[in-house]
Scaffold this active site. Sequence first.
Site, PDB file in Angstrom:
ATOM      1  N   MET A  69       0.843  -1.123   0.063  1.00  0.00           N
ATOM      2  CA  MET A  69       0.002   0.080   0.097  1.00  0.00           C
ATOM      3  C   MET A  69       0.783   1.117   0.071  1.00  0.00           C
ATOM      4  SD  MET A  69      -3.483  -0.799   2.062  1.00  0.00           S
ATOM      5  CE  MET A  69      -2.804  -0.846   3.809  1.00  0.00           C
ATOM      6  N   HIS A  83       8.893   1.007   3.539  1.00  0.00           N
ATOM      7  CA  HIS A  83      10.075   1.360   4.466  1.00  0.00           C
ATOM      8  C   HIS A  83      11.113   0.000   4.252  1.00  0.00           C
ATOM      9  CE1 HIS A  83       7.543  -1.919   6.149  1.00  0.00           C
ATOM     10  NE2 HIS A  83       6.551  -1.066   6.495  1.00  0.00           N
ATOM     11  N   HIS A 135       9.023  -3.582   3.354  1.00  0.00           N
ATOM     12  CA  HIS A 135       8.915  -3.571   2.057  1.00  0.00           C
ATOM     13  C   HIS A 135       9.862  -4.005   1.227  1.00  0.00           C
ATOM     14  CE1 HIS A 135       5.575  -0.638   3.326  1.00  0.00           C
ATOM     15  NE2 HIS A 135       4.712  -1.942   3.138  1.00  0.00           N
ATOM     16  N   GLY A 175       4.900 -10.298   3.956  1.00  0.00           N
ATOM     17  CA  GLY A 175       5.706 -10.236   5.136  1.00  0.00           C
ATOM     18  C   GLY A 175       5.069 -11.096   6.239  1.00  0.00           C
ATOM     19  N   LYS A 186       5.119  -9.964   9.106  1.00  0.00           N
ATOM     20  CA  LYS A 186       4.295  -8.941  10.138  1.00  0.00           C
ATOM     21  C   LYS A 186       2.803  -8.999   9.950  1.00  0.00           C
ATOM     22  CE  LYS A 186       3.217  -4.542  11.215  1.00  0.00           C
ATOM     23  NZ  LYS A 186       2.498  -4.163  10.362  1.00  0.00           N
ATOM     24  N   ASP A 187       2.278  -9.385   8.796  1.00  0.00           N
ATOM     25  CA  ASP A 187       0.899  -9.585   8.784  1.00  0.00           C
ATOM     26  C   ASP A 187       0.501 -11.184   8.642  1.00  0.00           C
ATOM     27  OD1 ASP A 187      -0.014  -6.581   8.134  1.00  0.00           O
ATOM     28  OD2 ASP A 187       1.750  -6.991   7.016  1.00  0.00           O
ATOM     29  N   GLN A 209      -3.051 -12.431   7.523  1.00  0.00           N
ATOM     30  CA  GLN A 209      -2.956 -11.803   6.084  1.00  0.00           C
ATOM     31  C   GLN A 209      -2.285 -12.916   5.435  1.00  0.00           C
ATOM     32  OE1 GLN A 209      -2.515  -7.854   4.273  1.00  0.00           O
ATOM     33  NE2 GLN A 209      -0.458  -8.579   3.738  1.00  0.00           N
ATOM     34  N   ARG A 218       2.066   2.757   9.415  1.00  0.00           N
ATOM     35  CA  ARG A 218       1.262   3.583  10.330  1.00  0.00           C
ATOM     36  C   ARG A 218       2.195   4.117  11.296  1.00  0.00           C
ATOM     37  NH1 ARG A 218      -2.830  -0.394   8.538  1.00  0.00           N
ATOM     38  NH2 ARG A 218      -4.464   0.756   7.789  1.00  0.00           N
TER      39      ARG A 218
END
Length: 284
Positions: free
Chosen positions: A34, A38, A41, A151, A153-154, A157, A191
């Site tokens: 999105m 950083h 990504h 990632g 991280k999610d 997802q 975020r």
Amino acid sequence: MNPDPQVITDGQAMSVWADDVRSRGQRIGLIPTMGYLHEGHLALIDEARRHVDQVVVSIFVNPTQFGPKEDLARYPRDLSGDLRKIADRKAKIAFVPEPGEMYQPGHQTYVDVRGVSQGLCGGSRPGHFVGVATVVLKLFNIVRPHVSVFGEKDYQQLSVIRAMVADLNVPVKVLSLPTVREADGLALSSRNVYLLPDQRTRASALSQTIVAVRAQVAQGERRVDVLLVQASQLLSVAVDRLDYVEIRDAVTLLPLSLLDRPAVILVAAFFGSTRLIDNGRLDG
Ligand code: AMP
């Protein structure tokens, strides 16, 4: 300095480019993002480049994965900065569609991955994973990548994407990478830019809680309820509002009462109005 990547905004032009690359026998990697990129990504781009000839980075703030009261309108954007970063990491194509390109008038088809979308972020963000799965499948169909990197991280997802790819026979290899973090452990996130200084300081509690729970597991604790009491205590002094902290089966994401298989601790919490997530594997 690398030249800026080619920017494609049109879905059909993107598919033509991808067909041409494929017809030359080259392999394509896709990194869906999105934007407001950083190092997390960029690590995904680096990983993709190890597996393919051409890396496409998509930048699309997907409206269908935001709830009506969420931060779609103010989600951070910096296209020129993103293109510079993509170029530095030697990705050649940025696919940057407008919402009207991805969701044409009359759009009525959505992808609903059921089991692993239950609870956690799926519970607190109704419809979120339908939006995620739908846009990712569309991106896969437009770019038709050989490989796509996501990632950890999610985590939920990633589980949703893996289930969708398996269930719908999508011909793409899904790879994942561990979470890239700040020095104090905070997971990099677009975020994080919302955080005020005091919130930024407190936000390291998410990763510190995961580390503390891991330490308890290393000492032999296997009872999930006991581990979660400690986690909740550590979080409650740092966060403004705890959304959830849970320990789940690392593969099925089903709830667990005992750590007798690979597991994952997942947490979501608010700092002011900013909602952050983190997770870590607990492998006993
Ligand atoms: P986003 O732009 O937040 O939708 O994320 C795009 C991709 O980057 C997803 O696969 C994320 O899981 C991944 N990602 C986001 N933050 C990180 C991070 N700190 N480390 C590794 N990957 C990340």
